[in-house]
Design a protein around this motif. Sequence first.
Motif, PDB file in Angstrom:
ATOM      1  N   ILE A   1       0.838  -1.202   0.000  1.00 39.35           N
ATOM      2  CA  ILE A   1       0.000   0.000   0.000  1.00 39.35           C
ATOM      3  C   ILE A   1       0.874   1.253   0.000  1.00 39.35           C
ATOM      4  O   ILE A   1       0.596   2.224  -0.718  1.00 39.35           O
ATOM      5  N   SER A   2       1.944   1.221   0.794  1.00 39.53           N
ATOM      6  CA  SER A   2       2.851   2.370   0.844  1.00 39.53           C
ATOM      7  C   SER A   2       3.458   2.635  -0.528  1.00 39.53           C
ATOM      8  O   SER A   2       3.538   3.787  -0.972  1.00 39.53           O
ATOM      9  N   GLY A   3       3.895   1.556  -1.201  1.00 41.15           N
ATOM     10  CA  GLY A   3       4.479   1.698  -2.537  1.00 41.15           C
ATOM     11  C   GLY A   3       3.485   2.237  -3.543  1.00 41.15           C
ATOM     12  O   GLY A   3       3.822   3.093  -4.373  1.00 41.15           O
ATOM     13  N   ILE A   4       2.256   1.739  -3.473  1.00 46.65           N
ATOM     14  CA  ILE A   4       1.216   2.193  -4.408  1.00 46.65           C
ATOM     15  C   ILE A   4       0.892   3.665  -4.178  1.00 46.65           C
ATOM     16  O   ILE A   4       0.771   4.455  -5.130  1.00 46.65           O
ATOM     17  N   ILE A   5       0.733   4.049  -2.914  1.00 44.63           N
ATOM     18  CA  ILE A   5       0.420   5.448  -2.592  1.00 44.63           C
ATOM     19  C   ILE A   5       1.535   6.370  -3.078  1.00 44.63           C
ATOM     20  O   ILE A   5       1.277   7.411  -3.709  1.00 44.63           O
ATOM     21  N   TYR A   6       2.776   5.986  -2.814  1.00 47.09           N
ATOM     22  CA  TYR A   6       3.904   6.822  -3.242  1.00 47.09           C
ATOM     23  C   TYR A   6       3.968   6.924  -4.761  1.00 47.09           C
ATOM     24  O   TYR A   6       4.204   8.010  -5.301  1.00 47.09           O
ATOM     25  N   ALA A   7       3.747   5.793  -5.457  1.00 48.23           N
ATOM     26  CA  ALA A   7       3.804   5.797  -6.919  1.00 48.23           C
ATOM     27  C   ALA A   7       2.738   6.731  -7.507  1.00 48.23           C
ATOM     28  O   ALA A   7       3.009   7.504  -8.429  1.00 48.23           O
ATOM     29  N   ILE A   8       1.529   6.654  -6.947  1.00 47.89           N
ATOM     30  CA  ILE A   8       0.439   7.498  -7.447  1.00 47.89           C
ATOM     31  C   ILE A   8       0.757   8.977  -7.231  1.00 47.89           C
ATOM     32  O   ILE A   8       0.635   9.806  -8.144  1.00 47.89           O
ATOM     33  N   VAL A   9       1.169   9.301  -6.010  1.00 44.00           N
ATOM     34  CA  VAL A   9       1.453  10.700  -5.682  1.00 44.00           C
ATOM     35  C   VAL A   9       2.637  11.221  -6.490  1.00 44.00           C
ATOM     36  O   VAL A   9       2.633  12.365  -6.966  1.00 44.00           O
ATOM     37  N   HIS A  10       3.647  10.349  -6.676  1.00 41.63           N
ATOM     38  CA  HIS A  10       4.856  10.765  -7.402  1.00 41.63           C
ATOM     39  C   HIS A  10       4.561  11.031  -8.874  1.00 41.63           C
ATOM     40  O   HIS A  10       4.949  12.078  -9.413  1.00 41.63           O
ATOM     41  N   TYR A  11       3.869  10.114  -9.528  1.00 40.54           N
ATOM     42  CA  TYR A  11       3.659  10.254 -10.969  1.00 40.54           C
ATOM     43  C   TYR A  11       2.569  11.264 -11.317  1.00 40.54           C
ATOM     44  O   TYR A  11       2.568  11.821 -12.416  1.00 40.54           O
ATOM     45  N   LEU A  12       1.651  11.508 -10.389  1.00 42.45           N
ATOM     46  CA  LEU A  12       0.642  12.537 -10.632  1.00 42.45           C
ATOM     47  C   LEU A  12       1.176  13.930 -10.297  1.00 42.45           C
ATOM     48  O   LEU A  12       0.532  14.933 -10.614  1.00 42.45           O
ATOM     49  N   GLU A  13       2.357  13.953  -9.633  1.00 43.36           N
ATOM     50  CA  GLU A  13       3.004  15.217  -9.246  1.00 43.36           C
ATOM     51  C   GLU A  13       2.058  16.107  -8.451  1.00 43.36           C
ATOM     52  O   GLU A  13       1.916  17.308  -8.692  1.00 43.36           O
ATOM     53  N   VAL A  14       1.393  15.475  -7.462  1.00 42.73           N
ATOM     54  CA  VAL A  14       0.458  16.207  -6.604  1.00 42.73           C
ATOM     55  C   VAL A  14       1.201  17.202  -5.722  1.00 42.73           C
ATOM     56  O   VAL A  14       0.719  18.312  -5.472  1.00 42.73           O
ATOM     57  N   PHE A  15       2.394  16.798  -5.249  1.00 36.56           N
ATOM     58  CA  PHE A  15       3.194  17.653  -4.373  1.00 36.56           C
ATOM     59  C   PHE A  15       4.537  17.946  -5.027  1.00 36.56           C
ATOM     60  O   PHE A  15       4.936  17.281  -5.983  1.00 36.56           O
ATOM     61  N   THR A  16       5.224  18.932  -4.489  1.00 36.53           N
ATOM     62  CA  THR A  16       6.562  19.237  -4.963  1.00 36.53           C
ATOM     63  C   THR A  16       7.529  18.147  -4.503  1.00 36.53           C
ATOM     64  O   THR A  16       7.192  17.321  -3.659  1.00 36.53           O
ATOM     65  N   SER A  17       8.728  18.173  -5.054  1.00 30.69           N
ATOM     66  CA  SER A  17       9.714  17.131  -4.785  1.00 30.69           C
ATOM     67  C   SER A  17       9.951  16.938  -3.296  1.00 30.69           C
ATOM     68  O   SER A  17      10.198  17.886  -2.563  1.00 30.69           O
ATOM     69  N   GLY A  18       9.863  15.688  -2.856  1.00 24.74           N
ATOM     70  CA  GLY A  18      10.116  15.355  -1.461  1.00 24.74           C
ATOM     71  C   GLY A  18       8.868  15.267  -0.614  1.00 24.74           C
ATOM     72  O   GLY A  18       8.737  14.390   0.236  1.00 24.74           O
ATOM     73  N   TRP A  19       7.890  16.138  -0.856  1.00 25.72           N
ATOM     74  CA  TRP A  19       6.666  16.129  -0.057  1.00 25.72           C
ATOM     75  C   TRP A  19       5.804  14.907  -0.342  1.00 25.72           C
ATOM     76  O   TRP A  19       4.964  14.529   0.470  1.00 25.72           O
ATOM     77  N   ASN A  20       6.018  14.289  -1.509  1.00 18.52           N
ATOM     78  CA  ASN A  20       5.269  13.071  -1.797  1.00 18.52           C
ATOM     79  C   ASN A  20       5.620  11.961  -0.807  1.00 18.52           C
ATOM     80  O   ASN A  20       4.768  11.147  -0.438  1.00 18.52           O
ATOM     81  N   ILE A  21       6.867  11.936  -0.358  1.00 12.68           N
ATOM     82  CA  ILE A  21       7.282  10.936   0.624  1.00 12.68           C
ATOM     83  C   ILE A  21       6.638  11.224   1.975  1.00 12.68           C
ATOM     84  O   ILE A  21       6.162  10.308   2.660  1.00 12.68           O
ATOM     85  N   VAL A  22       6.601  12.486   2.368  1.00 11.26           N
ATOM     86  CA  VAL A  22       5.969  12.866   3.636  1.00 11.26           C
ATOM     87  C   VAL A  22       4.505  12.447   3.644  1.00 11.26           C
ATOM     88  O   VAL A  22       4.010  11.840   4.609  1.00 11.26           O
ATOM     89  N   PHE A  23       3.805  12.769   2.559  1.00  8.59           N
ATOM     90  CA  PHE A  23       2.394  12.411   2.455  1.00  8.59           C
ATOM     91  C   PHE A  23       2.210  10.897   2.501  1.00  8.59           C
ATOM     92  O   PHE A  23       1.311  10.383   3.182  1.00  8.59           O
ATOM     93  N   SER A  24       3.061  10.167   1.805  1.00 12.48           N
ATOM     94  CA  SER A  24       2.958   8.707   1.761  1.00 12.48           C
ATOM     95  C   SER A  24       3.194   8.095   3.139  1.00 12.48           C
ATOM     96  O   SER A  24       2.516   7.137   3.526  1.00 12.48           O
ATOM     97  N   ILE A  25       4.153   8.636   3.879  1.00 14.57           N
ATOM     98  CA  ILE A  25       4.443   8.134   5.229  1.00 14.57           C
ATOM     99  C   ILE A  25       3.223   8.299   6.131  1.00 14.57           C
ATOM    100  O   ILE A  25       2.821   7.372   6.847  1.00 14.57           O
TER     101      ILE A  25
END
Length: 230
Positions: free
Chosen positions: A188-212
């Motif tokens: 689930i963590s990997g899927i959430i990060y992949a979605i947030v990363h490729y959709l570019e919802v957040f700026t660089s780095g914040w996608n990891i914070v959101f996923s955590i």
Amino acid sequence: MKNNNFILGTKRSFPIIIGYIPVAITFGILCKSMNLPLIYVFLSSFVLYSGAAQFMLVGFMASGMSLFGIAISIFLLNTRLFLMSASISIAIDELNSYCLPFFGWLLTDESFSVLSFNKDKIDTQFAFGVEIPPYFAWGIFSIVGFYIGEFLPKFVNLAMSMGLLGLFVALLVPNVKKNMIIIKVILISGIIYAIVHYLEVFTSGWNIVFSIIISSILGVFLIGDNELKD
């Protein structure tokens, strides 16, 4: 007697030191390969002193993440240390209140493990005997790794960074074997990060914070109260 307890704690810390040396050297080499200055290696190892968070910090700095985002990410990663330090501090007799911040600062996953298995021996001297030698070993060999990185070819530096991924996998697999629900949390963590990363919802780095944050919340519901009690 108290000096003997410090020496006993130091002896108990030898396995931690042995494990820290290659990882610290790898960290120093990684910093050198990313052209980070020596002062960064010194401050991150002797002030931050947080193993996995330091490796994460290198990646965040390379990606150009803001300092605020880096601070939030490291804080979330290290929240487990609040529980660890609280758990161990209860078992320590006659702990000087002025020593408590230093005890919490030097506490790591490895020293917590050693202290947990020696609760009958714990006092202030023993605790610092376990914590202080690995602290200096980590910092010193991080600097050694930085200078070693000056002489290594680029493909060796790359291999060292890939070897680090193998280290994290080796730490993860035993936990997965104990509880298969962890696999669901990881996926689930990997899927959430992949979605947030490729959709570019957040700026660089914040996608990891959101996923955590989201993965941690979902993990609590997946594991459940019964598993947490176990």
